[in-house]
Design a protein around this motif. Structure first.
Motif, mmCIF file in Angstrom:
data_model
loop_
_atom_site.group_PDB
_atom_site.id
_atom_site.type_symbol
_atom_site.label_atom_id
_atom_site.label_comp_id
_atom_site.label_asym_id
_atom_site.label_seq_id
_atom_site.Cartn_x
_atom_site.Cartn_y
_atom_site.Cartn_z
ATOM 1 N N GLY A 191 17.884 -1.379 3.001
ATOM 2 C CA GLY A 191 17.647 -1.728 1.615
ATOM 3 C C GLY A 191 16.373 -2.528 1.398
ATOM 4 O O GLY A 191 16.188 -3.132 0.346
ATOM 5 N N GLU A 192 15.494 -2.531 2.396
ATOM 6 C CA GLU A 192 14.229 -3.256 2.270
ATOM 7 C C GLU A 192 13.328 -2.585 1.233
ATOM 8 O O GLU A 192 13.547 -1.441 0.853
ATOM 9 C CB GLU A 192 13.482 -3.279 3.606
ATOM 10 N N ASN A 193 12.296 -3.306 0.823
ATOM 11 C CA ASN A 193 11.252 -2.728 -0.019
ATOM 12 C C ASN A 193 10.282 -1.950 0.856
ATOM 13 O O ASN A 193 10.280 -2.096 2.069
ATOM 14 C CB ASN A 193 10.484 -3.832 -0.753
ATOM 15 N N GLY A 194 9.436 -1.151 0.215
ATOM 16 C CA GLY A 194 8.387 -0.447 0.948
ATOM 17 C C GLY A 194 8.513 1.053 0.911
ATOM 18 O O GLY A 194 7.744 1.746 1.589
ATOM 19 N N ARG A 195 9.439 1.572 0.126
ATOM 20 C CA ARG A 195 9.616 3.026 0.066
ATOM 21 C C ARG A 195 8.328 3.710 -0.414
ATOM 22 O O ARG A 195 7.906 4.715 0.145
ATOM 23 C CB ARG A 195 10.777 3.381 -0.852
ATOM 24 N N GLY A 196 7.699 3.140 -1.422
ATOM 25 C CA GLY A 196 6.458 3.709 -1.946
ATOM 26 C C GLY A 196 5.339 3.667 -0.928
ATOM 27 O O GLY A 196 4.545 4.609 -0.822
ATOM 28 N N LEU A 197 5.265 2.593 -0.162
ATOM 29 C CA LEU A 197 4.241 2.483 0.871
ATOM 30 C C LEU A 197 4.450 3.532 1.953
ATOM 31 O O LEU A 197 3.496 4.159 2.426
ATOM 32 C CB LEU A 197 4.257 1.087 1.495
ATOM 33 N N ALA A 198 5.707 3.723 2.355
ATOM 34 C CA ALA A 198 6.011 4.723 3.378
ATOM 35 C C ALA A 198 5.680 6.122 2.868
ATOM 36 O O ALA A 198 5.093 6.934 3.599
ATOM 37 C CB ALA A 198 7.481 4.636 3.787
ATOM 38 N N LEU A 199 6.048 6.404 1.625
ATOM 39 C CA LEU A 199 5.726 7.715 1.055
ATOM 40 C C LEU A 199 4.222 7.920 0.948
ATOM 41 O O LEU A 199 3.709 9.011 1.241
ATOM 42 C CB LEU A 199 6.367 7.863 -0.319
ATOM 43 N N ALA A 200 3.494 6.871 0.555
ATOM 44 C CA ALA A 200 2.036 6.975 0.461
ATOM 45 C C ALA A 200 1.434 7.237 1.832
ATOM 46 O O ALA A 200 0.510 8.055 1.966
ATOM 47 C CB ALA A 200 1.456 5.706 -0.146
ATOM 48 N N VAL A 217 2.417 -0.432 7.974
ATOM 49 C CA VAL A 217 1.624 0.108 9.083
ATOM 50 C C VAL A 217 1.324 1.585 8.858
ATOM 51 O O VAL A 217 0.207 2.048 9.110
ATOM 52 C CB VAL A 217 2.351 -0.119 10.431
ATOM 53 N N SER A 218 2.285 2.331 8.361
ATOM 54 C CA SER A 218 2.080 3.756 8.087
ATOM 55 C C SER A 218 0.956 3.967 7.088
ATOM 56 O O SER A 218 0.095 4.836 7.281
ATOM 57 C CB SER A 218 3.378 4.372 7.559
ATOM 58 N N LEU A 219 0.947 3.180 6.026
ATOM 59 C CA LEU A 219 -0.105 3.304 5.015
ATOM 60 C C LEU A 219 -1.471 2.956 5.600
ATOM 61 O O LEU A 219 -2.443 3.688 5.413
ATOM 62 C CB LEU A 219 0.202 2.420 3.816
ATOM 63 N N VAL A 220 -1.552 1.851 6.315
ATOM 64 C CA VAL A 220 -2.830 1.425 6.894
ATOM 65 C C VAL A 220 -3.335 2.448 7.909
ATOM 66 O O VAL A 220 -4.518 2.816 7.904
ATOM 67 C CB VAL A 220 -2.690 0.025 7.537
ATOM 68 N N ILE A 221 -2.452 2.921 8.763
ATOM 69 C CA ILE A 221 -2.834 3.896 9.792
ATOM 70 C C ILE A 221 -3.294 5.204 9.144
ATOM 71 O O ILE A 221 -4.232 5.841 9.626
ATOM 72 C CB ILE A 221 -1.647 4.143 10.757
ATOM 73 N N SER A 222 -2.658 5.612 8.060
ATOM 74 C CA SER A 222 -3.071 6.851 7.399
ATOM 75 C C SER A 222 -4.463 6.702 6.785
ATOM 76 O O SER A 222 -5.254 7.646 6.798
ATOM 77 C CB SER A 222 -2.068 7.265 6.324
#
Length: 92
Positions: free
Chosen positions: A51-60, A23-28
């Motif tokens: 420990g979920e995946n998505g660190r790169g998406l959140a950073l992006a 959601v963070s990536l899409v909203i940005s």
């Protein structure tokens, strides 16, 4: 002599991707920069705990949101500067 049947290893469960990171990536990308930065920070915190995946998406999401926010502020400052320096524009 006994024959052994080959055993099948259990298929590991697919690692979940943090929803807030997506959601963070899409909203940005859509231009809601402050919300994207906040959601990205929350997502990073959740990812660290779960420990979920998505660190790169959140950073992006955070990076795109921050860059867009800074560019928007610069654009506003430039527009105000140009308007203030142009004496032919009257406000009455």
């Amino acid at each position: 002599m006994t024959e052994s049947t080959p055993g099948y290893a259990a298929v590991p469960a697919a690692q979940k991707t943090n929803v807030l990171a997506i959601v963070s990536l899409v909203i940005s990308i859509l231009g809601f920069n402050v919300i994207a930065i906040i959601l990205g920070a929350i997502a990073l915190n959740q990812i660290k705990k779960t420990g979920e995946n998505g660190r790169g998406l959140a950073l992006a999401g955070i990076i795109i949101g921050a860059i867009s926010l800074v560019l928007g502020i610069i654009l506003i400052i430039v527009a105000v500067g140009i308007a203030a320096s142009n004496p032919s524009i009257t406000t009455y």
